[in-house]
Design a protein around this motif. Structure first.
Motif, PDB file in Angstrom:
ATOM      1  N   TRP A 105       3.527  13.960 -12.362  1.00 49.66           N
ATOM      2  CA  TRP A 105       2.826  13.533 -13.577  1.00 49.66           C
ATOM      3  C   TRP A 105       2.665  12.012 -13.586  1.00 49.66           C
ATOM      4  O   TRP A 105       1.589  11.492 -13.913  1.00 49.66           O
ATOM      5  CB  TRP A 105       3.612  13.971 -14.817  1.00 49.66           C
ATOM      6  N   LEU A 106       3.725  11.287 -13.202  1.00 49.23           N
ATOM      7  CA  LEU A 106       3.696   9.834 -13.225  1.00 49.23           C
ATOM      8  C   LEU A 106       2.658   9.287 -12.248  1.00 49.23           C
ATOM      9  O   LEU A 106       1.992   8.281 -12.521  1.00 49.23           O
ATOM     10  CB  LEU A 106       5.085   9.273 -12.885  1.00 49.23           C
ATOM     11  N   SER A 107       2.495   9.953 -11.105  1.00 47.86           N
ATOM     12  CA  SER A 107       1.502   9.504 -10.125  1.00 47.86           C
ATOM     13  C   SER A 107       0.082   9.689 -10.654  1.00 47.86           C
ATOM     14  O   SER A 107      -0.797   8.867 -10.397  1.00 47.86           O
ATOM     15  CB  SER A 107       1.682  10.255  -8.801  1.00 47.86           C
ATOM     16  N   VAL A 108      -0.155  10.762 -11.413  1.00 49.43           N
ATOM     17  CA  VAL A 108      -1.475  10.979 -12.025  1.00 49.43           C
ATOM     18  C   VAL A 108      -1.688   9.973 -13.162  1.00 49.43           C
ATOM     19  O   VAL A 108      -2.795   9.468 -13.359  1.00 49.43           O
ATOM     20  CB  VAL A 108      -1.622  12.426 -12.540  1.00 49.43           C
ATOM     21  N   PHE A 109      -0.623   9.662 -13.890  1.00 52.52           N
ATOM     22  CA  PHE A 109      -0.712   8.659 -14.953  1.00 52.52           C
ATOM     23  C   PHE A 109      -1.048   7.287 -14.355  1.00 52.52           C
ATOM     24  O   PHE A 109      -1.813   6.515 -14.950  1.00 52.52           O
ATOM     25  CB  PHE A 109       0.607   8.587 -15.727  1.00 52.52           C
ATOM     26  N   PHE A 110      -0.498   6.998 -13.190  1.00 52.32           N
ATOM     27  CA  PHE A 110      -0.807   5.751 -12.478  1.00 52.32           C
ATOM     28  C   PHE A 110      -2.307   5.675 -12.180  1.00 52.32           C
ATOM     29  O   PHE A 110      -2.948   4.641 -12.405  1.00 52.32           O
ATOM     30  CB  PHE A 110       0.003   5.690 -11.177  1.00 52.32           C
ATOM     31  N   LEU A 111      -2.871   6.775 -11.697  1.00 52.05           N
ATOM     32  CA  LEU A 111      -4.314   6.847 -11.465  1.00 52.05           C
ATOM     33  C   LEU A 111      -5.075   6.570 -12.760  1.00 52.05           C
ATOM     34  O   LEU A 111      -6.049   5.801 -12.781  1.00 52.05           O
ATOM     35  CB  LEU A 111      -4.689   8.229 -10.925  1.00 52.05           C
ATOM     36  N   ALA A 112      -4.635   7.187 -13.859  1.00 51.26           N
ATOM     37  CA  ALA A 112      -5.321   7.054 -15.143  1.00 51.26           C
ATOM     38  C   ALA A 112      -5.301   5.628 -15.676  1.00 51.26           C
ATOM     39  O   ALA A 112      -6.174   5.236 -16.455  1.00 51.26           O
ATOM     40  CB  ALA A 112      -4.690   8.000 -16.164  1.00 51.26           C
ATOM     41  N   CYS A 113      -4.318   4.839 -15.270  1.00 54.25           N
ATOM     42  CA  CYS A 113      -4.172   3.465 -15.770  1.00 54.25           C
ATOM     43  C   CYS A 113      -4.973   2.437 -14.971  1.00 54.25           C
ATOM     44  O   CYS A 113      -5.040   1.272 -15.359  1.00 54.25           O
ATOM     45  CB  CYS A 113      -2.695   3.061 -15.751  1.00 54.25           C
ATOM     46  N   LEU A 114      -5.561   2.863 -13.865  1.00 51.31           N
ATOM     47  CA  LEU A 114      -6.261   1.916 -12.993  1.00 51.31           C
ATOM     48  C   LEU A 114      -7.611   1.503 -13.565  1.00 51.31           C
ATOM     49  O   LEU A 114      -8.230   2.255 -14.325  1.00 51.31           O
ATOM     50  CB  LEU A 114      -6.471   2.541 -11.613  1.00 51.31           C
ATOM     51  N   VAL A 281      -9.236   0.390  -4.426  1.00 54.31           N
ATOM     52  CA  VAL A 281      -8.803  -0.971  -4.079  1.00 54.31           C
ATOM     53  C   VAL A 281      -7.634  -1.388  -4.968  1.00 54.31           C
ATOM     54  O   VAL A 281      -6.563  -1.772  -4.483  1.00 54.31           O
ATOM     55  CB  VAL A 281      -9.964  -1.984  -4.241  1.00 54.31           C
ATOM     56  N   HIS A 282      -7.827  -1.298  -6.288  1.00 58.04           N
ATOM     57  CA  HIS A 282      -6.765  -1.705  -7.214  1.00 58.04           C
ATOM     58  C   HIS A 282      -5.568  -0.760  -7.120  1.00 58.04           C
ATOM     59  O   HIS A 282      -4.415  -1.196  -7.250  1.00 58.04           O
ATOM     60  CB  HIS A 282      -7.303  -1.742  -8.650  1.00 58.04           C
ATOM     61  N   GLY A 283      -5.824   0.520  -6.903  1.00 55.84           N
ATOM     62  CA  GLY A 283      -4.715   1.466  -6.766  1.00 55.84           C
ATOM     63  C   GLY A 283      -3.829   1.125  -5.591  1.00 55.84           C
ATOM     64  O   GLY A 283      -2.597   1.144  -5.692  1.00 55.84           O
ATOM     65  N   SER A 284      -4.448   0.793  -4.458  1.00 59.24           N
ATOM     66  CA  SER A 284      -3.682   0.436  -3.261  1.00 59.24           C
ATOM     67  C   SER A 284      -2.886  -0.852  -3.461  1.00 59.24           C
ATOM     68  O   SER A 284      -1.743  -0.980  -2.998  1.00 59.24           O
ATOM     69  CB  SER A 284      -4.636   0.276  -2.069  1.00 59.24           C
ATOM     70  N   LEU A 285      -3.485  -1.806  -4.164  1.00 62.00           N
ATOM     71  CA  LEU A 285      -2.833  -3.096  -4.363  1.00 62.00           C
ATOM     72  C   LEU A 285      -1.730  -3.029  -5.417  1.00 62.00           C
ATOM     73  O   LEU A 285      -0.637  -3.571  -5.218  1.00 62.00           O
ATOM     74  CB  LEU A 285      -3.872  -4.153  -4.749  1.00 62.00           C
ATOM     75  N   PHE A 286      -1.995  -2.354  -6.529  1.00 65.02           N
ATOM     76  CA  PHE A 286      -0.974  -2.224  -7.564  1.00 65.02           C
ATOM     77  C   PHE A 286       0.212  -1.387  -7.081  1.00 65.02           C
ATOM     78  O   PHE A 286       1.324  -1.532  -7.573  1.00 65.02           O
ATOM     79  CB  PHE A 286      -1.564  -1.600  -8.834  1.00 65.02           C
ATOM     80  N   LEU A 287      -0.030  -0.529  -6.113  1.00 63.73           N
ATOM     81  CA  LEU A 287       1.038   0.261  -5.513  1.00 63.73           C
ATOM     82  C   LEU A 287       2.124  -0.656  -4.955  1.00 63.73           C
ATOM     83  O   LEU A 287       3.317  -0.356  -5.027  1.00 63.73           O
ATOM     84  CB  LEU A 287       0.454   1.121  -4.386  1.00 63.73           C
ATOM     85  N   LEU A 288       1.709  -1.802  -4.413  1.00 61.14           N
ATOM     86  CA  LEU A 288       2.645  -2.769  -3.835  1.00 61.14           C
ATOM     87  C   LEU A 288       3.162  -3.750  -4.873  1.00 61.14           C
ATOM     88  O   LEU A 288       4.333  -4.101  -4.883  1.00 61.14           O
ATOM     89  CB  LEU A 288       1.966  -3.526  -2.695  1.00 61.14           C
ATOM     90  N   VAL A 289       2.278  -4.176  -5.764  1.00 61.71           N
ATOM     91  CA  VAL A 289       2.634  -5.209  -6.745  1.00 61.71           C
ATOM     92  C   VAL A 289       3.642  -4.714  -7.778  1.00 61.71           C
ATOM     93  O   VAL A 289       4.520  -5.461  -8.211  1.00 61.71           O
ATOM     94  CB  VAL A 289       1.359  -5.729  -7.447  1.00 61.71           C
ATOM     95  N   LEU A 290       3.552  -3.437  -8.163  1.00 68.39           N
ATOM     96  CA  LEU A 290       4.398  -2.914  -9.230  1.00 68.39           C
ATOM     97  C   LEU A 290       5.812  -2.556  -8.780  1.00 68.39           C
ATOM     98  O   LEU A 290       6.616  -2.101  -9.574  1.00 68.39           O
ATOM     99  CB  LEU A 290       3.743  -1.670  -9.860  1.00 68.39           C
ATOM    100  N   GLY A 291       6.108  -2.747  -7.524  1.00 69.72           N
ATOM    101  CA  GLY A 291       7.472  -2.501  -7.049  1.00 69.72           C
ATOM    102  C   GLY A 291       7.845  -1.037  -6.983  1.00 69.72           C
ATOM    103  O   GLY A 291       9.009  -0.682  -7.178  1.00 69.72           O
ATOM    104  N   ILE A 292       6.884  -0.174  -6.697  1.00 70.29           N
ATOM    105  CA  ILE A 292       7.173   1.261  -6.551  1.00 70.29           C
ATOM    106  C   ILE A 292       7.962   1.477  -5.270  1.00 70.29           C
ATOM    107  O   ILE A 292       7.581   0.970  -4.215  1.00 70.29           O
ATOM    108  CB  ILE A 292       5.862   2.078  -6.526  1.00 70.29           C
ATOM    109  N   PRO A 293       9.069   2.199  -5.310  1.00 70.58           N
ATOM    110  CA  PRO A 293       9.916   2.397  -4.127  1.00 70.58           C
ATOM    111  C   PRO A 293       9.167   3.041  -2.969  1.00 70.58           C
ATOM    112  O   PRO A 293       8.210   3.795  -3.182  1.00 70.58           O
ATOM    113  CB  PRO A 293      11.024   3.329  -4.640  1.00 70.58           C
ATOM    114  N   GLU A 294       9.612   2.733  -1.746  1.00 67.71           N
ATOM    115  CA  GLU A 294       8.968   3.260  -0.546  1.00 67.71           C
ATOM    116  C   GLU A 294       8.868   4.776  -0.577  1.00 67.71           C
ATOM    117  O   GLU A 294       7.863   5.351  -0.168  1.00 67.71           O
ATOM    118  CB  GLU A 294       9.744   2.819   0.703  1.00 67.71           C
TER     119      GLU A 294
END
Length: 331
Positions: A105-114, A281-294
């Motif tokens: 659910w959180l991963s889909v919410f991440f998509l929704a926030c982009l 583009v933003h999804g890939s970049l925010f994936l790194l910027v937001l400190g999401i664990p590996e």
């Protein structure tokens, strides 16, 4: 129509390259020991800053100011992007909270926030004969709003679950990798405007290169750490169904609201196309910027990749269909 066919061919090639990166990550994953020869993470970090620097250089402030009077259209598009999308996903929060599918659910919410896409939104609106000037305005402003809104919306759920970096570190990363490069690009825009226009195709390829490397690095880590072993196949089906369902719900709600607000045909096309898009583009970049664990990066990246692929194929077909009867978008 030759130029549109060329764009679609490039997009199709890019989608194939995304799949190739996943395959390469499986067959030849990037190991930590390879960093002595080429530091992939550092290159990606600099690449992120470079993308947003180029974004600032490409940002046409005159076009943005020119269309600001069409504020009702802009307000509906941005509300769809940053309010309607997250709200629809949030409705399922009570069902996901505390369950084994919470991170899905959180991963889909991440998509929704982009934020929305830039180039493809403008291209699709142009093909469908919508309001291109408003599309340019919203594509530009969406990325800027996303710098604040995406981390803000994710902060309500991300830290307690993922154990990611604290808010101070996230803000610092956003400033260094996103906001400062954009500001610098805007300041240098008058100097390098002709250069950016001349080499726009090369700049677009650089954007795609960084995304491909992020996908390769994330999936390499997933395969090396055997993360997929703990992710059942049903999760992929849930993600695919969720993001496609989300697209159609948002698209038709925005279309309904635009008609109720008595927008003309061109503005309705712009609202539905720009308001229903999400940026890889933003999804890939925010994936790194937001400190999401590996261990969770791939799970967060999957819905963005699925949505990106679907919106390109479906909306390109829809744009061509609408273009044949531009005043009759209800059928």
């Amino acid at each position: 129509m030759k130029w549109t066919a060329k764009i679609f061919n490039k997009q199709n090639v890019f989608l194939l390259l995304l799949v190739l990166m996943v395959v390469m990550a499986k067959l030849i994953p990037f190991q930590e020991s390879y960093n002595r020869y080429f530091n992939l993470s550092a290159f990606i970090d600099w690449g992120i800053a470079g993308i947003f620097l180029l974004y600032g250089l490409k940002l046409n402030l005159k076009e943005v100011v020119k269309d600001i009077s069409n504020w009702k259209v802009h307000l509906l598009i941005q509300a769809g992007t940053f309010i309607l999308f997250p709200l629809l996903v949030f409705l399922f929060y009570p069902l996901a909270k505390g369950s084994e599918y919470y991170n899905v659910w959180l991963s889909v919410f991440f998509l929704a926030c982009l934020p929305s896409t830039v180039s493809s939104s403008v291209v699709m609106v142009s093909i469908a004969k919508g309001n291109v000037t408003s599309a340019i305005f919203n594509a530009s402003i969406s990325g800027l709003i996303g710098i604040v809104m995406t981390p803000l919306l994710m902060s309500f759920f991300l830290t307690p679950v993922s154990g990611g970096g604290n808010h101070g570190e996230v803000v610092q990363q956003l400033l260094i990798k996103v906001l400062l490069p954009i500001i610098l690009g805007i300041l240098l825009n008058p100097v390098f405007k002709k250069w950016v226009t001349k080499y726009s195709s090369i700049i677009a390829e650089f954007d795609r290169l960084i995304i491909l490397l992020i996908v390769y690095e994330s999936f390499s880590t997933a395969f090396v750490q055997n993360i997929f072993a703990s992710v059942p196949g049903v999760v992929f089906l849930i993600l695919a169904f969720s993001v496609v369902f989300l697209f159609f719900i948002v698209y038709h709600i925005l279309q309904f609201l635009a008609k109720k607000m008595k927008f003309n045909a061109k503005d309705i096309i712009t609202v539905t196309f720009c308001g229903s898009k999400k940026s890889l583009v933003h999804g890939s970049l925010f994936l790194l910027v937001l400190g999401i664990p590996e261990g969770q990066k791939v799970l967060f990246l999957l819905p963005v990749m699925i949505y990106h692929s679907f919106q390109l194929f479906y909306v390109s077909w829809l744009a061509s269909r609408i273009a044949q009867r531009p005043l009759d978008i209800e059928k």
